[in-house]
Design a protein around this motif. Structure first.
Motif, PDB file in Angstrom:
ATOM      1  N   UNK A 171       1.010  -1.246   0.042  1.00  0.00           N
ATOM      2  CA  UNK A 171      -0.206   0.057  -0.091  1.00  0.00           C
ATOM      3  C   UNK A 171       0.833   1.246   0.074  1.00  0.00           C
ATOM      4  N   UNK A 172       0.033   2.440  -0.048  1.00  0.00           N
ATOM      5  CA  UNK A 172       0.719   3.714  -0.140  1.00  0.00           C
ATOM      6  C   UNK A 172       0.796   4.326   1.241  1.00  0.00           C
ATOM      7  N   UNK A 173       1.897   4.918   1.699  1.00  0.00           N
ATOM      8  CA  UNK A 173       1.969   5.535   2.877  1.00  0.00           C
ATOM      9  C   UNK A 173       2.608   7.077   2.831  1.00  0.00           C
ATOM     10  N   UNK A 174       2.940   7.644   3.798  1.00  0.00           N
ATOM     11  CA  UNK A 174       3.923   8.818   3.937  1.00  0.00           C
ATOM     12  C   UNK A 174       3.085  10.150   3.925  1.00  0.00           C
ATOM     13  N   UNK A 175       3.822  11.258   3.719  1.00  0.00           N
ATOM     14  CA  UNK A 175       3.309  12.598   3.923  1.00  0.00           C
ATOM     15  C   UNK A 175       2.342  12.844   2.855  1.00  0.00           C
ATOM     16  N   UNK A 176       2.700  12.409   1.640  1.00  0.00           N
ATOM     17  CA  UNK A 176       1.711  12.742   0.695  1.00  0.00           C
ATOM     18  C   UNK A 176       0.284  11.976   0.593  1.00  0.00           C
ATOM     19  N   UNK A 177       0.539  10.745   1.147  1.00  0.00           N
ATOM     20  CA  UNK A 177      -0.939   9.979   1.449  1.00  0.00           C
ATOM     21  C   UNK A 177      -1.610  10.787   2.518  1.00  0.00           C
ATOM     22  N   UNK A 178      -0.892  11.012   3.827  1.00  0.00           N
ATOM     23  CA  UNK A 178      -1.652  11.650   4.762  1.00  0.00           C
ATOM     24  C   UNK A 178      -2.263  12.971   4.159  1.00  0.00           C
TER      25      UNK A 178
END
Length: 272
Positions: A171-178
């Motif tokens: 899956x996708x995570x990190x600042x851009x996702x948040x």
């Protein structure tokens, strides 16, 4: 000293006579140790699990047949890339009947026209099997398997959350996702967790924590899906209290003692 054998790292492997067998839990623990260490001596695994070498060999035969581990001269090992990929694959294959019951129950809390966000967990993935019962809906997710499954589903408006792709969780995570999550307001959030201890959710990865917390923050109604295995592990990072959820869908395989603890923690339980 045996690096896997410290008493505080051992999982309670007593068979409770309910849903998840001690064999299944032991194999999950073996996978957890290998994901942390990369390589282990087979005799050390037997000592850490407090079982015979014959039992460990049976476990490793099964895991090897699934393509999750490889054995080399008395040790069990895998390339880092294989271990990373194996984590999601292994989780997805465990407790499937329980997860499908939970997913079916979760859909009962979704209405046509709702916007729903759900996480990367192997439990919420099974909601894909039942979501067409309540279409049209908007589905927002960071889980690549969900995106792949729903991309051509009629009457599902699919919004994929971007960010840094994490192979271990698929899956996708990190600042851009948040930051993208914060731009939405949804009717329902569907989440699961690595473990529940003392009435609180925990997981190992800080990026996963922040993503789950961001999803909870934008949802009018928060639903937690919990199978029996969630009470047999420990993890480092606090996510939320069970009382923060409007409904906790929990497997009927969970022991009465744990159900009592959950109610004492003010969890609003729905037994599935």
């Amino acid at each position: 000293m045996n690096p896997l054998g410290r008493k505080e790292q051992r999982m309670d492997l007593q068979d409770d006579g309910l849903g998840s067998s001690k064999t299944e839990r032991r194999r999950s623990e073996i996978m957890r140790l290998l994901l942390e260490t990369g390589t282990a001596q087979i005799k050390d695994l037997a000592q850490a699990m407090d079982v015979s070498l014959m039992t460990i060999h049976r476990d490793l035969n099964d895991l090897q047949d699934q393509g999750l581990v490889r054995r080399i001269r008395g040790a069990v090992s895998a390339e880092k890339s294989m271990l990373v990929e194996s984590n999601y694959i292994y989780r997805a294959r465990q407790h499937v009947d329980e997860k499908r019951r939970l997913a079916r129950a979760a859909v009962n809390h979704v209405e046509p026209g709702n916007a729903v966000i759900w996480d990367d967990s192997s439990t919420t993935f099974h909601v894909c099997d039942f979501i067409e019962q309540v279409t049209p809906v908007t589905v927002i997710t960071n889980a690549l398997p969900v995106m792949e499954r729903l991309r051509e589903t009629t009457d599902v408006e699919l919004i994929g959350l971007g960010g840094k792709f994490h192979r271990r969780y698929n899956g996708f995570f990190g600042l851009a996702c948040e930051n993208m999550i914060k731009t939405f307001h949804v009717d329902v959030a569907l989440l699961s967790t690595t473990t529940i201890q003392g009435g609180s959710l925990y997981t190992q990865d800080e990026e996963v924590v922040r993503t789950k917390q961001s999803m909870m923050a934008i949802a009018r109604k928060k639903i937690l899906l919990v199978d029996e295995s969630k009470f047999h592990f420990s993890a480092l990072n606090y996510v939320a209290d069970v009382a923060a959820f409007d409904v906790v869908l929990i497997s009927r395989n969970v022991s009465p003692e744990i159900l009592t603890q959950m109610r004492q923690a003010r969890a609003r339980l729905e037994l599935v």
